[in-house]
Design a protein around this motif. Structure first.
Motif, mmCIF file in Angstrom:
data_model
loop_
_atom_site.group_PDB
_atom_site.id
_atom_site.type_symbol
_atom_site.label_atom_id
_atom_site.label_comp_id
_atom_site.label_asym_id
_atom_site.label_seq_id
_atom_site.Cartn_x
_atom_site.Cartn_y
_atom_site.Cartn_z
ATOM 1 N N ARG A 87 19.745 25.174 -11.149
ATOM 2 C CA ARG A 87 20.532 26.307 -10.654
ATOM 3 C C ARG A 87 20.692 26.379 -9.126
ATOM 4 O O ARG A 87 21.563 27.076 -8.641
ATOM 5 N N TYR A 88 19.836 25.717 -8.369
ATOM 6 C CA TYR A 88 19.771 26.001 -6.927
ATOM 7 C C TYR A 88 20.484 24.938 -6.080
ATOM 8 O O TYR A 88 20.413 23.753 -6.361
ATOM 9 N N LYS A 116 22.078 29.342 -2.742
ATOM 10 C CA LYS A 116 20.842 29.700 -3.452
ATOM 11 C C LYS A 116 19.738 28.715 -3.108
ATOM 12 O O LYS A 116 19.918 27.503 -3.248
ATOM 13 N N GLU A 120 17.420 30.765 -16.343
ATOM 14 C CA GLU A 120 17.984 31.327 -15.100
ATOM 15 C C GLU A 120 17.544 30.564 -13.838
ATOM 16 O O GLU A 120 18.087 30.790 -12.760
ATOM 17 N N HIS A 121 16.540 29.699 -13.969
ATOM 18 C CA HIS A 121 16.077 28.943 -12.795
ATOM 19 C C HIS A 121 16.348 27.438 -12.893
ATOM 20 O O HIS A 121 16.297 26.735 -11.898
ATOM 21 N N ARG A 122 16.591 26.961 -14.089
ATOM 22 C CA ARG A 122 16.702 25.510 -14.295
ATOM 23 C C ARG A 122 18.073 24.980 -13.870
ATOM 24 O O ARG A 122 19.104 25.532 -14.244
ATOM 25 N N THR A 164 14.753 32.442 -4.026
ATOM 26 C CA THR A 164 13.724 32.637 -5.060
ATOM 27 C C THR A 164 12.467 31.936 -4.578
ATOM 28 O O THR A 164 12.497 30.753 -4.213
ATOM 29 N N ILE A 176 8.154 28.159 -14.761
ATOM 30 C CA ILE A 176 9.359 28.870 -14.298
ATOM 31 C C ILE A 176 10.589 27.959 -14.424
ATOM 32 O O ILE A 176 11.679 28.425 -14.756
ATOM 33 N N ALA A 188 15.535 27.828 -3.588
ATOM 34 C CA ALA A 188 14.243 28.096 -4.241
ATOM 35 C C ALA A 188 13.153 27.443 -3.413
ATOM 36 O O ALA A 188 13.267 26.276 -3.017
ATOM 37 N N VAL A 230 8.612 30.871 -5.591
ATOM 38 C CA VAL A 230 7.717 30.698 -6.743
ATOM 39 C C VAL A 230 6.337 30.323 -6.226
ATOM 40 O O VAL A 230 6.196 29.373 -5.443
ATOM 41 N N PHE A 246 14.607 22.583 -10.508
ATOM 42 C CA PHE A 246 15.260 23.799 -10.019
ATOM 43 C C PHE A 246 16.631 23.495 -9.393
ATOM 44 O O PHE A 246 17.480 24.372 -9.323
#
Ligand code: SAM
Length: 241
Positions: free
Chosen positions: A143-144, A75, A139-141, A100, A134, A77, A102, A165
């Motif tokens: 997470r990547y 994943k 769902e974004h914190r 993702t 964001i 971002a 942003v 992120f």
């Protein structure tokens, strides 16, 4: 005879990235859309084909020399992606990435949605909003696996926009030009505050233009403290220095 697409294929090959004819067509379609939409909105100052292939496409792919991107389901971002750099070239080259994007400018997000559609890219989520807002969404914190940013802000402020992120054990790759020593030392305090540490600074050169680039690789070593990022505007107006 020199052709930017063949050139990119060769250069990518030297980085261990094999680009198929289909992937090269996606790069070419991306180039066409960039130039076409650039007439209606400000996307890039670089429009000459060879320059786009080197300064946008090749430059974006160099992220792969600093972090692992080929593992299934990685994943990524991309914060402040603008016209899609570095994430769209990375997605073309590494189709299994889950991306993702942003960006706080709605019309750039609209452009990217069109690129995603026309290139037939899957698992690319284009999110309109400020990174500060964001990054507060569950769902974004934290997470990547990988977070990227190119030409968005100085590192001390950028760390606060991007590191929230990344998951613990993930990495933030900040793409920088030359003269980064001052920025690097200025960013130490923010790394401490945000649960991260500098792991590597990779010096690169664009092959044709020969200008200097740096990839600053930062490891996320703990969850982001609740107070970060501060409210929208603060990280860049009043960086953690
Ligand atoms: N990364 C692209 C590149 O290298 O070409 C675009 C760089 S452009 C100079 C910076 C982008 O960051 C702009 O598209 C802007 O809208 C976006 N941006 C600036 N501050 C932001 C924030 N707080 N949250 C999300 N996007 C932001």
């Amino acid at each position: 005879m020199y052709d930017p697409a063949n050139w990119l294929q060769q250069q990518a090959g030297q980085m261990g990235i094999v680009l198929s004819e289909e992937q090269l067509s996606q790069f070419e379609r991306y180039y066409e859309l960039l130039v076409e939409w650039n007439e209606k909105m400000n996307l890039t100052g670089i429009t000459e084909r060879g320059a786009v292939y080197e300064k946008h496409f090749y430059d974006s792919l160099t992220v792969a020399s600093a972090v692992e991107l080929s593992a299934e389901g990685t994943k990524l971002a991309d914060i402040g992606s603008g016209a899609g750099f570095p994430s769209i070239p990375l997605k073309i080259a590494f189709p299994t990435l889950k991306i993702t994007i942003v960006d706080s400018l709605a019309k750039r997000i609209r452009f990217l949605e069109e690129v995603v559609k026309q290139l037939g890219l899957r698992n690319v989520d284009c999110v309109h909003g400020r990174a500060e807002d964001i990054a507060r969404l569950a769902e974004h914190r934290d997470r990547y696996d990988v977070v990227t940013a190119r030409a968005v802000a100085r590192l001390a402020g950028l760390n606060e926009l991007c590191l929230p992120f990344a998951k613990t054990g993930g990495a933030f790759v900040s793409m920088k030009g030359s003269d980064i020593q001052e920025e690097l030392s200025e960013s130490r305090f923010s790394l401490d505050k945000l649960g991260a540490k500098l792991t590597e600074v990779k010096r690169l050169e664009l092959p044709l233009e020969q200008s200097e680039r740096h990839l600053v690789v930062i490891a996320k070593i703990g969850a982001t403290p609740k107070i970060y990022p501060r409210k929208a505007g603060m990280p860049l107006k009043s960086p953690l220095v």
